[in-house]
Design a protein around this motif. Sequence first.
Motif, PDB file in Angstrom:
ATOM      1  N   PHE A 106     -11.054   1.100   1.511  1.00 48.81           N
ATOM      2  CA  PHE A 106     -12.121   0.524   0.637  1.00 48.81           C
ATOM      3  C   PHE A 106     -10.526  -0.175   0.086  1.00 48.81           C
ATOM      4  O   PHE A 106      -9.730  -0.378  -0.448  1.00 48.81           O
ATOM      5  CB  PHE A 106     -12.973   0.917  -0.178  1.00 48.81           C
ATOM      6  CG  PHE A 106     -13.963   0.006   0.070  1.00 48.81           C
ATOM      7  CD1 PHE A 106     -14.270  -1.283   0.161  1.00 48.81           C
ATOM      8  CD2 PHE A 106     -15.096   0.638   1.523  1.00 48.81           C
ATOM      9  CE1 PHE A 106     -15.369  -1.549   0.518  1.00 48.81           C
ATOM     10  CE2 PHE A 106     -15.396   0.302   2.113  1.00 48.81           C
ATOM     11  CZ  PHE A 106     -16.443  -1.049   1.905  1.00 48.81           C
ATOM     12  N   LEU A 107      -9.315   1.097  -1.116  1.00 47.83           N
ATOM     13  CA  LEU A 107      -8.593   1.749  -1.416  1.00 47.83           C
ATOM     14  C   LEU A 107      -7.356   1.199  -0.762  1.00 47.83           C
ATOM     15  O   LEU A 107      -6.245   0.323  -1.368  1.00 47.83           O
ATOM     16  CB  LEU A 107      -8.215   3.483  -1.937  1.00 47.83           C
ATOM     17  CG  LEU A 107      -8.723   3.772  -2.441  1.00 47.83           C
ATOM     18  CD1 LEU A 107      -9.012   5.379  -2.703  1.00 47.83           C
ATOM     19  CD2 LEU A 107      -9.150   3.037  -4.171  1.00 47.83           C
ATOM     20  N   ILE A 108      -6.928   1.233   0.299  1.00 43.21           N
ATOM     21  CA  ILE A 108      -5.927   0.748   0.870  1.00 43.21           C
ATOM     22  C   ILE A 108      -6.483  -0.598   1.467  1.00 43.21           C
ATOM     23  O   ILE A 108      -5.026  -1.901   0.914  1.00 43.21           O
ATOM     24  CB  ILE A 108      -5.480   0.793   2.543  1.00 43.21           C
ATOM     25  CG1 ILE A 108      -5.269   2.606   2.736  1.00 43.21           C
ATOM     26  CG2 ILE A 108      -5.070   0.075   3.245  1.00 43.21           C
ATOM     27  CD1 ILE A 108      -5.740   3.524   3.817  1.00 43.21           C
ATOM     28  N   LEU A 109      -7.246  -1.233   1.341  1.00 48.93           N
ATOM     29  CA  LEU A 109      -7.316  -3.038   1.628  1.00 48.93           C
ATOM     30  C   LEU A 109      -7.104  -3.206   0.175  1.00 48.93           C
ATOM     31  O   LEU A 109      -7.482  -4.575   0.051  1.00 48.93           O
ATOM     32  CB  LEU A 109      -8.870  -2.999   2.143  1.00 48.93           C
ATOM     33  CG  LEU A 109      -9.286  -2.884   3.823  1.00 48.93           C
ATOM     34  CD1 LEU A 109     -10.776  -3.194   3.738  1.00 48.93           C
ATOM     35  CD2 LEU A 109      -8.332  -3.820   4.809  1.00 48.93           C
ATOM     36  N   PRO A 143       0.604  -1.051   0.377  1.00 55.14           N
ATOM     37  CA  PRO A 143      -0.011  -0.161  -0.337  1.00 55.14           C
ATOM     38  C   PRO A 143       0.859   1.227   0.097  1.00 55.14           C
ATOM     39  O   PRO A 143       1.608   1.347   0.332  1.00 55.14           O
ATOM     40  CB  PRO A 143      -0.935   0.227   1.209  1.00 55.14           C
ATOM     41  CG  PRO A 143      -1.496  -1.377   2.088  1.00 55.14           C
ATOM     42  CD  PRO A 143       0.392  -2.202   1.025  1.00 55.14           C
ATOM     43  N   PHE A 144       0.743   2.417  -0.593  1.00 55.00           N
ATOM     44  CA  PHE A 144       1.138   3.400  -1.017  1.00 55.00           C
ATOM     45  C   PHE A 144      -0.043   4.845  -0.127  1.00 55.00           C
ATOM     46  O   PHE A 144      -0.963   4.401  -0.009  1.00 55.00           O
ATOM     47  CB  PHE A 144       1.292   3.707  -2.067  1.00 55.00           C
ATOM     48  CG  PHE A 144       0.555   4.119  -3.625  1.00 55.00           C
ATOM     49  CD1 PHE A 144      -0.939   4.362  -3.186  1.00 55.00           C
ATOM     50  CD2 PHE A 144       0.000   2.906  -3.939  1.00 55.00           C
ATOM     51  CE1 PHE A 144      -1.840   5.066  -4.237  1.00 55.00           C
ATOM     52  CE2 PHE A 144      -0.685   2.039  -4.944  1.00 55.00           C
ATOM     53  CZ  PHE A 144      -1.750   3.789  -5.183  1.00 55.00           C
ATOM     54  N   ASP A 145       1.344   5.718   0.060  1.00 54.31           N
ATOM     55  CA  ASP A 145       0.468   7.271   0.627  1.00 54.31           C
ATOM     56  C   ASP A 145      -0.786   7.670   0.069  1.00 54.31           C
ATOM     57  O   ASP A 145      -0.549   7.466  -1.374  1.00 54.31           O
ATOM     58  CB  ASP A 145       1.462   7.912   1.263  1.00 54.31           C
ATOM     59  CG  ASP A 145       2.868   7.537   1.551  1.00 54.31           C
ATOM     60  OD1 ASP A 145       2.815   6.340   3.428  1.00 54.31           O
ATOM     61  OD2 ASP A 145       3.934   8.414   2.017  1.00 54.31           O
ATOM     62  N   MET A 146      -2.073   8.030   0.092  1.00 55.61           N
ATOM     63  CA  MET A 146      -2.491   8.627  -0.542  1.00 55.61           C
ATOM     64  C   MET A 146      -3.093   9.984  -0.453  1.00 55.61           C
ATOM     65  O   MET A 146      -3.077  10.132   0.939  1.00 55.61           O
ATOM     66  CB  MET A 146      -3.419   7.130  -0.933  1.00 55.61           C
ATOM     67  CG  MET A 146      -4.788   7.247   0.037  1.00 55.61           C
ATOM     68  SD  MET A 146      -5.247   5.696  -0.378  1.00 55.61           S
ATOM     69  CE  MET A 146      -4.495   4.472  -0.646  1.00 55.61           C
ATOM     70  N   ALA A 159       2.425   3.665   6.488  1.00 54.70           N
ATOM     71  CA  ALA A 159       2.259   3.148   7.562  1.00 54.70           C
ATOM     72  C   ALA A 159       2.340   3.401   8.753  1.00 54.70           C
ATOM     73  O   ALA A 159       2.347   2.782   9.873  1.00 54.70           O
ATOM     74  CB  ALA A 159       4.268   3.810   7.320  1.00 54.70           C
ATOM     75  N   THR A 160       0.878   4.654   9.310  1.00 57.78           N
ATOM     76  CA  THR A 160       0.353   4.849   9.518  1.00 57.78           C
ATOM     77  C   THR A 160      -0.957   3.823  10.375  1.00 57.78           C
ATOM     78  O   THR A 160      -1.563   4.318  10.850  1.00 57.78           O
ATOM     79  CB  THR A 160      -0.322   6.230  10.486  1.00 57.78           C
ATOM     80  OG1 THR A 160      -1.245   6.456   8.864  1.00 57.78           O
ATOM     81  CG2 THR A 160       1.264   6.989   9.468  1.00 57.78           C
TER      82      THR A 160
END
Length: 210
Positions: A163-166, A115-118, A128-129
Amino acid sequence: MKLYRTFFLLMLSLLARTAVASPESDFWTWFQQNEDEIFNFEKNQEVVFDKLAARMQKVNPSLTFEFGPKEDGKREFVVSADGIKKAFPSVEKLCAAAPQLKKWKVIKFRQRREPFDMNYGGISVRAATVTVSIARDGPKAALTVLIPGYTESKRESYAGIAFLILDQALGEYDVETRVGVIDVAAPSARYGQVRTLADLPKAFDELLGH
């Protein structure tokens, strides 16, 4: 007589071609005809992507795509339902109809990735948080995505981020077929043991026996 036979055979050929024609075969015919332009889409990305999107929407309006980088003369071409479960059969059907393509690896659904920062809905989130609480929900998993800074007033935007992160951490297919309840909240001690996004895929697979 010979002319009649030639005409008859021509008609049979046309009828046979029409009988096997489908939106999926039409798509791949077009794809092969434009393969070089698509493979080197960076030269004219907006135009190529618009053409490709229009062609995919003839198969199913919900379908979308992603490309991988060039590696050893090949590229990944990801066919996605954009998280819309009812469009999953269209993804399966389109990928099953794909011909042998020397320059491409055709992949069904968006796969797991780091997963990337968004930035979404005016909210910035560092991957990361983010942590996730995971529990059994019958044959599926119940997930609560814990995002620092979460507020109820912006719940809709934070839910979109969750949802995007998952989707990134677990892949499109698993999120839609193996996850039950999805919630979003601020980090809290009441959630007990939580998983980082890096640890989530392993915990998810172990929970569901994947």
